[in-house]
Design a protein around this motif. Structure first.
Motif, PDB file in Angstrom:
ATOM      1  N   PHE A 132       4.155 -11.545   3.078  1.00  9.47           N
ATOM      2  CA  PHE A 132       3.735 -10.643   2.215  1.00  9.47           C
ATOM      3  C   PHE A 132       3.871 -11.029   0.538  1.00  9.47           C
ATOM      4  CE2 PHE A 132       7.739  -8.902   3.167  1.00  9.47           C
ATOM      5  CZ  PHE A 132       7.977  -8.483   2.061  1.00  9.47           C
ATOM      6  N   VAL A 133       3.109 -10.338  -0.156  1.00  7.96           N
ATOM      7  CA  VAL A 133       3.246 -10.254  -1.648  1.00  7.96           C
ATOM      8  C   VAL A 133       3.890  -8.928  -1.969  1.00  7.96           C
ATOM      9  CG1 VAL A 133       2.291  -9.945  -4.006  1.00  7.96           C
ATOM     10  CG2 VAL A 133       1.415 -11.658  -2.342  1.00  7.96           C
ATOM     11  N   ALA A 134       5.107  -9.085  -2.885  1.00  9.93           N
ATOM     12  CA  ALA A 134       5.863  -7.904  -3.284  1.00  9.93           C
ATOM     13  C   ALA A 134       5.772  -7.669  -4.882  1.00  9.93           C
ATOM     14  CB  ALA A 134       7.132  -8.020  -2.810  1.00  9.93           C
ATOM     15  N   SER A 250      -1.639  -7.444  -8.585  1.00 11.34           N
ATOM     16  CA  SER A 250      -1.224  -7.795  -7.461  1.00 11.34           C
ATOM     17  C   SER A 250      -2.271  -8.329  -6.492  1.00 11.34           C
ATOM     18  CB  SER A 250      -0.836  -6.257  -6.857  1.00 11.34           C
ATOM     19  OG  SER A 250       0.201  -5.903  -7.722  1.00 11.34           O
ATOM     20  N   LEU A 251      -3.469  -7.873  -6.652  1.00 10.81           N
ATOM     21  CA  LEU A 251      -4.686  -8.096  -5.826  1.00 10.81           C
ATOM     22  C   LEU A 251      -4.798  -9.721  -5.754  1.00 10.81           C
ATOM     23  CD1 LEU A 251      -7.485  -5.322  -6.176  1.00 10.81           C
ATOM     24  CD2 LEU A 251      -5.474  -5.451  -4.494  1.00 10.81           C
ATOM     25  N   THR A 259      -2.624 -13.314   1.923  1.00 14.56           N
ATOM     26  CA  THR A 259      -1.984 -12.274   2.772  1.00 14.56           C
ATOM     27  C   THR A 259      -2.791 -11.100   2.442  1.00 14.56           C
ATOM     28  OG1 THR A 259      -0.162 -11.176   3.108  1.00 14.56           O
ATOM     29  CG2 THR A 259      -0.212 -11.980   0.901  1.00 14.56           C
ATOM     30  N   ASN A 260      -2.743 -10.284   3.297  1.00 13.94           N
ATOM     31  CA  ASN A 260      -3.434  -9.023   3.433  1.00 13.94           C
ATOM     32  C   ASN A 260      -2.451  -7.798   3.113  1.00 13.94           C
ATOM     33  OD1 ASN A 260      -2.463  -8.751   6.038  1.00 13.94           O
ATOM     34  ND2 ASN A 260      -4.589  -7.951   6.718  1.00 13.94           N
ATOM     35  N   LYS A 261      -1.009  -8.425   2.968  1.00 11.73           N
ATOM     36  CA  LYS A 261       0.194  -7.335   3.055  1.00 11.73           C
ATOM     37  C   LYS A 261       0.954  -7.209   1.761  1.00 11.73           C
ATOM     38  CE  LYS A 261       2.829  -8.257   6.976  1.00 11.73           C
ATOM     39  NZ  LYS A 261       3.985  -8.567   7.570  1.00 11.73           N
ATOM     40  N   LEU A 262       0.796  -6.022   1.079  1.00 21.67           N
ATOM     41  CA  LEU A 262       1.269  -5.861  -0.130  1.00 21.67           C
ATOM     42  C   LEU A 262       2.327  -4.938  -0.299  1.00 21.67           C
ATOM     43  CD1 LEU A 262       1.157  -6.349  -3.301  1.00 21.67           C
ATOM     44  CD2 LEU A 262      -0.487  -4.622  -3.329  1.00 21.67           C
ATOM     45  N   ARG A 288      -3.100  -4.210   3.278  1.00 16.14           N
ATOM     46  CA  ARG A 288      -2.477  -3.145   3.728  1.00 16.14           C
ATOM     47  C   ARG A 288      -1.116  -2.950   2.819  1.00 16.14           C
ATOM     48  NH1 ARG A 288      -0.034  -3.274   9.580  1.00 16.14           N
ATOM     49  NH2 ARG A 288       0.277  -5.447   8.887  1.00 16.14           N
ATOM     50  N   VAL A 289      -1.115  -1.728   2.217  1.00 18.38           N
ATOM     51  CA  VAL A 289      -0.095  -1.547   1.188  1.00 18.38           C
ATOM     52  C   VAL A 289       0.885  -0.850   1.625  1.00 18.38           C
ATOM     53  CG1 VAL A 289      -1.417   0.228  -0.182  1.00 18.38           C
ATOM     54  CG2 VAL A 289       0.248  -0.982  -1.468  1.00 18.38           C
ATOM     55  N   PHE A 290       2.279  -1.104   1.377  1.00 20.16           N
ATOM     56  CA  PHE A 290       3.408  -0.394   1.645  1.00 20.16           C
ATOM     57  C   PHE A 290       4.211   0.027   0.730  1.00 20.16           C
ATOM     58  CE2 PHE A 290       2.483  -3.481   4.836  1.00 20.16           C
ATOM     59  CZ  PHE A 290       2.445  -2.588   5.950  1.00 20.16           C
ATOM     60  N   PHE A 291       4.581   1.458   0.431  1.00 23.09           N
ATOM     61  CA  PHE A 291       5.459   2.084  -0.437  1.00 23.09           C
ATOM     62  C   PHE A 291       6.681   2.408   0.196  1.00 23.09           C
ATOM     63  CE2 PHE A 291       1.122   2.609  -2.620  1.00 23.09           C
ATOM     64  CZ  PHE A 291       1.257   2.068  -3.893  1.00 23.09           C
ATOM     65  N   PRO A 292       7.675   2.271  -0.733  1.00 18.13           N
ATOM     66  CA  PRO A 292       9.146   2.968   0.015  1.00 18.13           C
ATOM     67  C   PRO A 292       8.734   4.608  -0.170  1.00 18.13           C
ATOM     68  CG  PRO A 292       9.461   1.872  -1.871  1.00 18.13           C
ATOM     69  CD  PRO A 292       8.043   1.607  -1.749  1.00 18.13           C
TER      70      PRO A 292
END
Ligand code: KG4
Ligand code: ZN
Length: 330
Positions: A132-134, A250-251, A259-262, A288-292
């Motif tokens: 994934f990209v961070a 980011s995109l 990748t489709n995970k950020l 799919r984006v993940f935030f803490p």
């Protein structure tokens, strides 16, 4: 397995107990921010002295609140760098002493990598932390990474001047607002029109790098001739320009790395407008984006414990020669 995390890279003293790399049983944070206020920035000597005075108590509290004892701890994860040297040494020395005296394995953790990992804490559905990209946006850093796995990290881009959170803090100062500026700008911006003033972040030679010092200066010149009542429009327009840049890059990074995970982390990741706009952009772009959770965006020891477990399970670890040299060079 329970991991005890210790984080003392800046003005916080934090200790946490995390089970199996994800479930946060406790996360205690004691900040010395109050004592730095009158100086307008963090004074390293004050920070490390306060950490020395509070670390034992903070660790005790984290064990007590997690309802575990030191004998239950299977691993100690501690921030090794980057950060203020004196502060890092307090955490490192404490972690080494406990590790040595009770024979508990030890692992040194990079603070930025821990911010990346914060997106995987306390998640209901377990997501594989690979491929994934961070985007890490804090008061000291603005980076884009590609994470093949946490022991195979590629730096894709970074700021060429101010960090993103630093730009929020400086613009807040220009507008006569308090430190830290990010949360206050976010609040004031809610009343403003983000399309009112056409601020723009400067371009960079490398498309995945960032630059925030130009927009800060543009705000300064604009603010000098502002008419009363316009402060919310300035805050909203500045915030919008910065957020649009973070999203665009980011995109682009996801597209380049296929990748489709950020994952987003760091203090600025607490910003609601960023969370909202990035989630919308992700939907449109099939990402799919993940935030803490917001409480894990700022510096905390849970992210250090979580990543410690992940790396330990992959066979990594440290011995008592662990120090704060920055080999990763992020
Ligand atoms: O990750 P962090 O706690 O500390 C560092 O490692 O730097 O980030 C602190 C930074 C500050 O610059 C603060 O202004 C910014 O994060 N920040 C925000 C928000 N909350 C904190 N920036 C924008 N919007 C927010 N809601
Ligand atoms: Zn941080």
């Amino acid at each position: 397995m329970y991991t005890l995390g210790i984080e003392t890279s800046c003005d916080e003293t934090s200790a946490a107990v995390v089970k199996d790399g994800s479930a946060v049983f406790s996360c205690e944070i004691s900040s010395s921010a109050e004592f730095h206020k009158k100086y307008g920035g963090v004074i390293p000597e004050i920070a490390s002295r306060m950490q020395l005075e509070t670390i034992t108590q903070v660790v005790d509290e984290s064990l007590k609140n997690a309802r575990v004892e030191l004998k239950d701890i299977g691993l100690i994860g501690v921030t090794k760098h980057p950060g203020l040297l004196g502060s890092l040494l307090v955490g490192l020395s404490f972690a080494k002493a406990v590790s040595y005296s009770l024979n508990i394995p030890l692992i040194g953790i990079n603070h930025l990598e821990a911010h990346i990992y914060s997106g995987f804490l306390n998640k209901k559905r377990s997501v594989s932390p690979t491929g994934f990209v961070a985007l890490i946006v804090s008061g000291g850093h603005t980076n884009l990474f590609y994470i093949d796995d946490f022991d195979k990290i590629e730096l894709l881009g970074r700021t060429r001047d101010d960090a993103c959170g630093e730009a929020f803090d400086k613009v807040a100062k220009i507008l006569g607002l308090r430190y830290p500026g990010g949360p206050i700008i976010e609040k004031i911006a809610q009343k403003g029109n983000p399309g009112k003033i056409k601020f723009k972040c400067s371009g960079t030679n490398s498309p995945l790098d960032f630059s925030f010092s130009g927009i800060k200066t543009a705000v300064l010149y604009y603010a000098k001739r502002r008419i009363k009542g316009e402060i919310s429009d300035i805050a909203a327009s500045f915030q919008e320009a910065v957020i649009d840049t973070l999203i665009d890059k980011s995109l682009l990074a996801c597209k380049i790395k296929k990748t489709n995970k950020l994952v987003v982390g760091g203090g600025v990741a607490a910003n609601s407008r960023l969370r909202e706009k990035l989630s919308d952009a992700a939907k449109i772009n099939d990402l799919r984006v993940f935030f803490p959770d917001k409480k894990f965006c700022m510096d905390n020891a849970a992210m250090v414990a979580g990543l410690g477990y992940r790396l330990f399970k992959k066979g990594h670890g440290s011995d008592l020669t662990l120090d704060s040299r920055d080999e990763d060079n992020f």
